[in-house]
Enzyme design. Structure first.
Site, PDB file in Angstrom:
ATOM      1  N   ASP A  49     -25.265  -7.542 -16.848  1.00 53.93           N
ATOM      2  CA  ASP A  49     -26.478  -7.462 -16.026  1.00 53.93           C
ATOM      3  C   ASP A  49     -27.076  -6.064 -16.119  1.00 53.93           C
ATOM      4  OD1 ASP A  49     -28.101  -8.737 -13.659  1.00 53.93           O
ATOM      5  OD2 ASP A  49     -27.642  -6.683 -13.044  1.00 53.93           O
ATOM      6  N   TYR A  80     -32.771   0.526 -15.151  1.00 49.06           N
ATOM      7  CA  TYR A  80     -31.489   1.240 -15.270  1.00 49.06           C
ATOM      8  C   TYR A  80     -31.494   2.207 -16.459  1.00 49.06           C
ATOM      9  CZ  TYR A  80     -29.845  -2.723 -12.356  1.00 49.06           C
ATOM     10  OH  TYR A  80     -29.705  -3.681 -11.387  1.00 49.06           O
ATOM     11  N   LYS A 111     -34.370  -7.147 -16.341  1.00 49.01           N
ATOM     12  CA  LYS A 111     -35.325  -7.383 -15.239  1.00 49.01           C
ATOM     13  C   LYS A 111     -36.593  -6.574 -15.451  1.00 49.01           C
ATOM     14  CE  LYS A 111     -31.182  -7.364 -12.330  1.00 49.01           C
ATOM     15  NZ  LYS A 111     -30.327  -6.277 -12.801  1.00 49.01           N
ATOM     16  N   HIS A 128     -37.481  -7.986 -10.704  1.00 52.14           N
ATOM     17  CA  HIS A 128     -36.463  -7.170 -10.034  1.00 52.14           C
ATOM     18  C   HIS A 128     -36.627  -7.163  -8.508  1.00 52.14           C
ATOM     19  CE1 HIS A 128     -33.686  -3.568 -11.110  1.00 52.14           C
ATOM     20  NE2 HIS A 128     -33.317  -4.092  -9.974  1.00 52.14           N
TER      21      HIS A 128
HETATM   22  N1  NAP Z   1     -31.146  -6.732  -8.427  1.00 52.68           N
HETATM   23  C1  NAP Z   1     -30.988  -5.612  -7.767  1.00 52.68           C
HETATM   24  O1  NAP Z   1     -31.884  -5.124  -7.074  1.00 52.68           O
HETATM   25  C2  NAP Z   1     -29.671  -4.895  -7.863  1.00 52.68           C
HETATM   26  C3  NAP Z   1     -29.375  -3.864  -6.960  1.00 52.68           C
HETATM   27  C4  NAP Z   1     -28.125  -3.234  -7.071  1.00 52.68           C
HETATM   28  C5  NAP Z   1     -27.223  -3.636  -8.051  1.00 52.68           C
HETATM   29  N2  NAP Z   1     -27.559  -4.642  -8.929  1.00 52.68           N
HETATM   30  C6  NAP Z   1     -26.620  -5.076 -10.001  1.00 52.68           C
HETATM   31  O2  NAP Z   1     -25.369  -5.386  -9.420  1.00 52.68           O
HETATM   32  C7  NAP Z   1     -24.347  -4.599 -10.031  1.00 52.68           C
HETATM   33  C8  NAP Z   1     -23.221  -4.331  -9.059  1.00 52.68           C
HETATM   34  O3  NAP Z   1     -23.676  -3.675  -7.895  1.00 52.68           O
HETATM   35  P1  NAP Z   1     -23.442  -2.111  -7.606  1.00 52.68           P
HETATM   36  O4  NAP Z   1     -23.164  -1.413  -8.873  1.00 52.68           O
HETATM   37  O5  NAP Z   1     -24.595  -1.653  -6.814  1.00 52.68           O
HETATM   38  O6  NAP Z   1     -22.185  -2.065  -6.652  1.00 52.68           O
HETATM   39  P2  NAP Z   1     -20.688  -2.649  -6.667  1.00 52.68           P
HETATM   40  O7  NAP Z   1     -20.420  -3.429  -7.885  1.00 52.68           O
HETATM   41  O8  NAP Z   1     -20.480  -3.278  -5.337  1.00 52.68           O
HETATM   42  O9  NAP Z   1     -19.794  -1.318  -6.648  1.00 52.68           O
HETATM   43  C9  NAP Z   1     -19.721  -0.454  -7.733  1.00 52.68           C
HETATM   44  C10 NAP Z   1     -18.926   0.773  -7.302  1.00 52.68           C
HETATM   45  O10 NAP Z   1     -17.568   0.425  -7.009  1.00 52.68           O
HETATM   46  C11 NAP Z   1     -16.683   1.192  -7.832  1.00 52.68           C
HETATM   47  N3  NAP Z   1     -15.610   0.272  -8.247  1.00 52.68           N
HETATM   48  C12 NAP Z   1     -15.754  -0.840  -9.008  1.00 52.68           C
HETATM   49  N4  NAP Z   1     -14.589  -1.501  -9.145  1.00 52.68           N
HETATM   50  C13 NAP Z   1     -13.672  -0.783  -8.478  1.00 52.68           C
HETATM   51  C14 NAP Z   1     -12.274  -0.961  -8.259  1.00 52.68           C
HETATM   52  N5  NAP Z   1     -11.644  -2.022  -8.760  1.00 52.68           N
HETATM   53  N6  NAP Z   1     -11.632  -0.022  -7.529  1.00 52.68           N
HETATM   54  C15 NAP Z   1     -12.295   1.055  -7.010  1.00 52.68           C
HETATM   55  N7  NAP Z   1     -13.611   1.259  -7.167  1.00 52.68           N
HETATM   56  C16 NAP Z   1     -14.314   0.338  -7.901  1.00 52.68           C
HETATM   57  C17 NAP Z   1     -17.512   1.686  -9.001  1.00 52.68           C
HETATM   58  O11 NAP Z   1     -17.035   2.938  -9.465  1.00 52.68           O
HETATM   59  P3  NAP Z   1     -16.619   3.193 -11.021  1.00 52.68           P
HETATM   60  O12 NAP Z   1     -17.748   2.731 -11.894  1.00 52.68           O
HETATM   61  O13 NAP Z   1     -16.390   4.655 -11.058  1.00 52.68           O
HETATM   62  O14 NAP Z   1     -15.358   2.398 -11.224  1.00 52.68           O
HETATM   63  C18 NAP Z   1     -18.888   1.850  -8.358  1.00 52.68           C
HETATM   64  O15 NAP Z   1     -18.970   3.102  -7.682  1.00 52.68           O
HETATM   65  C19 NAP Z   1     -25.108  -3.362 -10.516  1.00 52.68           C
HETATM   66  O16 NAP Z   1     -24.380  -2.625 -11.458  1.00 52.68           O
HETATM   67  C20 NAP Z   1     -26.368  -3.992 -11.039  1.00 52.68           C
HETATM   68  O17 NAP Z   1     -26.129  -4.577 -12.316  1.00 52.68           O
HETATM   69  C21 NAP Z   1     -28.759  -5.288  -8.832  1.00 52.68           C
END
Ligand code: NAP
Length: 272
Positions: A46, A51, A76, A109
């Site tokens: 994704d 990004y 997106k 998005h």
């Molecule tokens: N459509 C939208 O508006 C929108 C908005 C936000 C996000 N997204 C998408 O959703 C994806 C996921 O959401 P997100 O990145 O915001 O948050 P998330 O997946 O909830 O959390 C990511 C964070 O958690 C840490 N992490 C991941 N796995 C871990 C584990 N097993 N143990 C400890 N820490 C861990 C990562 O650090 P490290 O990388 O250092 O491991 C990072 O800081 C995004 O990457 C993006 O593709 C979409």
């Protein structure tokens, strides 16, 4: 590891669990993270033009040299590119960066732009022309979906919204189901904010899993496509390793009550 798929409303299959690539500290981390994820069996990536890492995703895909049909790539269209013509141009730029002929899923998005219905018409054109296998939206709750479905020729295949027990809106899930829209959840790990939440920790101990795995599994058991982000190899594997256990109905119901509207992004209800 074989990750199960869901079938979208147009018959296209989409993996239930993938990798998000938003906001690593350095873009160079993205290529490596995607390579590790593909190596671990992940087939859904994704990204988004916003990004700024579509090229790094392309580099990882090239390095992995998997058959094109085996990977599912989402990107997106960002707010600045909304509107009919601007979206068509933005799509071309994304495809060029991703080095793809056909994209798997293209999403609006955010519903923030006054041009969002024209943006949707552009997505319908790209879909009709066979340049994208499925089209959808992101951060749409019922008012924005009603507006869209009232005008659209194609019902969105996917709606990507923030989805974790702490941001669980069953009405959004039920509404999307009623319209055959597959929900995809972002920030399933609440970016680690809840890793020490006592009720979550207690459940993680009970299942002998990490709190992160429990959060990913909760989304999967709701039938919601989920895309935890990590740039670390062991964490990418940990987040994918959630297919060998089941959270009981009772504990799913308990996790559903963790809702406290904790979000990492804007609440779409604030967008007119
Ligand atoms: N459509 C939208 O508006 C929108 C908005 C936000 C996000 N997204 C998408 O959703 C994806 C996921 O959401 P997100 O990145 O915001 O948050 P998330 O997946 O909830 O959390 C990511 C964070 O958690 C840490 N992490 C991941 N796995 C871990 C584990 N097993 N143990 C400890 N820490 C861990 C990562 O650090 P490290 O990388 O250092 O491991 C990072 O800081 C995004 O990457 C993006 O593709 C979409």
């Amino acid at each position: 590891m074989t990750i199960p798929s869901v079938t979208l409303n147009n018959g296209v299959d989409m993996p239930l669990l993938g990798l998000g690539v938003y906001a690593p500290q350095h873009n160079s981390e993205v290529q490596q993270a995607v390579e590790w994820a593909l190596e671990a069996g992940c087939r859904l990536i994704d990204t988004a033009s916003a990004y700024g890492n579509e090229r790094e995703v392309a580099d990882a895909l090239r390095a992995a040299s998997l058959p094109r049909s085996e990977v599912f790539i989402t990107t997106k269209v960002w707010d600045d590119d909304q509107g009919y013509d601007a979206t068509l141009r933005a799509f071309d730029r994304s495809l060029e960066k991703l080095q793809l002929d056909v994209l798997d899923l293209y999403l609006i998005h955010w519903p923030s732009s006054p041009h969002r219905l024209d943006t949707w018409r552009a997505l319908e054109k790209l879909y009709a022309d066979g340049r994208v296998r499925a089209i959808g939206v992101s951060n749409y709750y019922q008012p924005h979906l009603d507006e869209l479905i009232g005008q659209a020729t194609v019902v969105p295949a996917v709606n990507q919204v923030e989805f974790s027990p702490y941001c669980y809106l069953p009405d959004v899930l039920a509404y999307c189901r009623s319209k055959t829209i597959q929900l995809q959840g972002y920030a399933p790990l609440v970016r680690g904010e809840k890793r020490n939440d006592p009720p979550l920790l207690a459940l993680a101990e009970k299942y002998n899993k990490s709190t992160y795995q429990l959060l990913v599994r909760w989304s999967v058991q709701h039938g919601v496509v989920t895309i935890p982000k990590s740039v670390k190899r062991d964490r990418i594997r940990e987040n994918l390793d959630v297919l060998d256990f089941t959270i009981s109905d009772e504990d799913m119901a308990l996790m559903n009550t963790f809702y406290d509207n904790t979000r990492v992004a804007t609440d779409p209800r604030e967008i007119p």
